[in-house]
Design a protein around this motif. Sequence first.
Motif, PDB file in Angstrom:
ATOM      1  N   ALA A  39       0.841  -1.200   0.000  1.00 50.51           N
ATOM      2  CA  ALA A  39       0.000   0.000   0.000  1.00 50.51           C
ATOM      3  C   ALA A  39       0.875   1.249   0.000  1.00 50.51           C
ATOM      4  CB  ALA A  39      -0.908   0.001   1.223  1.00 50.51           C
ATOM      5  N   PHE A  40       0.433   2.263  -0.752  1.00 51.52           N
ATOM      6  CA  PHE A  40       1.172   3.526  -0.843  1.00 51.52           C
ATOM      7  C   PHE A  40       0.151   4.637  -1.017  1.00 51.52           C
ATOM      8  CE2 PHE A  40       3.764   6.766  -2.998  1.00 51.52           C
ATOM      9  CZ  PHE A  40       4.859   6.806  -2.138  1.00 51.52           C
ATOM     10  N   CYS A 151       5.985  -5.955  -5.001  1.00 48.82           N
ATOM     11  CA  CYS A 151       4.858  -5.249  -4.390  1.00 48.82           C
ATOM     12  C   CYS A 151       3.939  -4.634  -5.433  1.00 48.82           C
ATOM     13  CB  CYS A 151       5.365  -4.162  -3.448  1.00 48.82           C
ATOM     14  SG  CYS A 151       6.217  -2.806  -4.307  1.00 48.82           S
ATOM     15  N   GLY A 152       4.481  -4.345  -6.612  1.00 43.69           N
ATOM     16  CA  GLY A 152       3.664  -3.795  -7.692  1.00 43.69           C
ATOM     17  C   GLY A 152       3.522  -2.281  -7.670  1.00 43.69           C
ATOM     18  N   ARG A 153       4.152  -1.602  -6.718  1.00 45.62           N
ATOM     19  CA  ARG A 153       4.009  -0.139  -6.672  1.00 45.62           C
ATOM     20  C   ARG A 153       4.495   0.524  -7.962  1.00 45.62           C
ATOM     21  NH1 ARG A 153       6.353   1.950  -0.890  1.00 45.62           N
ATOM     22  NH2 ARG A 153       4.929   0.859   0.514  1.00 45.62           N
ATOM     23  N   ASP A 199      10.062   6.726  -7.469  1.00 47.58           N
ATOM     24  CA  ASP A 199      10.066   7.151  -6.059  1.00 47.58           C
ATOM     25  C   ASP A 199       9.276   6.237  -5.128  1.00 47.58           C
ATOM     26  OD1 ASP A 199      11.561   9.477  -6.561  1.00 47.58           O
ATOM     27  OD2 ASP A 199       9.758  10.534  -7.225  1.00 47.58           O
ATOM     28  N   VAL A 200       8.597   5.224  -5.659  1.00 44.29           N
ATOM     29  CA  VAL A 200       7.667   4.459  -4.816  1.00 44.29           C
ATOM     30  C   VAL A 200       8.219   3.121  -4.343  1.00 44.29           C
ATOM     31  CG1 VAL A 200       5.625   5.545  -5.826  1.00 44.29           C
ATOM     32  CG2 VAL A 200       6.533   3.445  -6.851  1.00 44.29           C
ATOM     33  N   CYS A 201       9.349   2.698  -4.875  1.00 41.44           N
ATOM     34  CA  CYS A 201       9.881   1.378  -4.505  1.00 41.44           C
ATOM     35  C   CYS A 201      10.166   1.336  -3.001  1.00 41.44           C
ATOM     36  CB  CYS A 201      11.153   1.093  -5.288  1.00 41.44           C
ATOM     37  SG  CYS A 201      11.857  -0.540  -4.935  1.00 41.44           S
ATOM     38  N   PRO A 202       9.605   0.350  -2.274  1.00 43.34           N
ATOM     39  CA  PRO A 202       9.830   0.313  -0.831  1.00 43.34           C
ATOM     40  C   PRO A 202      11.212  -0.205  -0.445  1.00 43.34           C
ATOM     41  CG  PRO A 202       8.486  -1.556  -1.498  1.00 43.34           C
ATOM     42  CD  PRO A 202       8.713  -0.731  -2.742  1.00 43.34           C
ATOM     43  N   VAL A 203      11.877  -0.840  -1.409  1.00 42.53           N
ATOM     44  CA  VAL A 203      13.192  -1.428  -1.154  1.00 42.53           C
ATOM     45  C   VAL A 203      14.201  -0.796  -2.120  1.00 42.53           C
ATOM     46  CG1 VAL A 203      12.302  -3.590  -0.204  1.00 42.53           C
ATOM     47  CG2 VAL A 203      12.562  -3.351  -2.677  1.00 42.53           C
TER      48      VAL A 203
END
Length: 235
Positions: A39-40, A151-153, A199-203
Amino acid sequence: MAEQTITFTIDGVEVKGKAGQTIMQAADEAGVYIPRLCAFKDLTPHGSCRVCVVLVNGRPQASCTQPATEGMVVESETEEIQKHRRNIIDMLFVEGNHFCMFCEKSGNCELQAQAYRLGICAPKYPYQFPVRDLDASHPDIFIDHNRCILCGRCVQASRDLDGKTVFEFVNRGTEKKIAVNAEAKLADTDIDISDKACDVCPVGAIIKKHIGFATPVGRRLYDTEPIGSDIEKKN
Ligand code: FES
């Protein structure tokens, strides 16, 4: 027309939300943090990582997609749920190649931060050490598939925020991976360093070049406060 207010509890704490909100949205506004990885804030939740699962009236549900309803009883920090979250995080660590000490995202990495928040010191499952590639063809951005947690972000952000379709999932099961909409490599796509997808990659799977270690290790976002602290401060 006035917004309808709904009242429910999370771990015994009364939370007021608005009709139409998910459990996670209402919890965020109330200052109750529920761990998450896919989730983002600017993306439509799709419930893929399952880190945010809570018990709703005793049944497991993804809080990022489950609507909040009047009188529901939500349990998030039970030992059973925390164990479920630890298992997911543990598995994500061993099924990729995450060498935090060498990763530019260390300290800003949500996977690492969730592990710290959940008290994980070392994975309990055997490392898989999969053979994955790295695409450094683009002058400004690279993808390291070793760190991707699927994650698919980036897929959503490129499509829904950037109006492009630079990323997509290909294959299934253990072969599933992120691919780009070009014959072979990232450099052949229309991605730009200003794209939200960067900018959305959590890793540390999608990283911008030229700006490595701008903030020293030890002074990064989750070096100083646990993930979720920004939400909990609303309390
Ligand atoms: Fe809800 Fe990933 S944050 S399933």
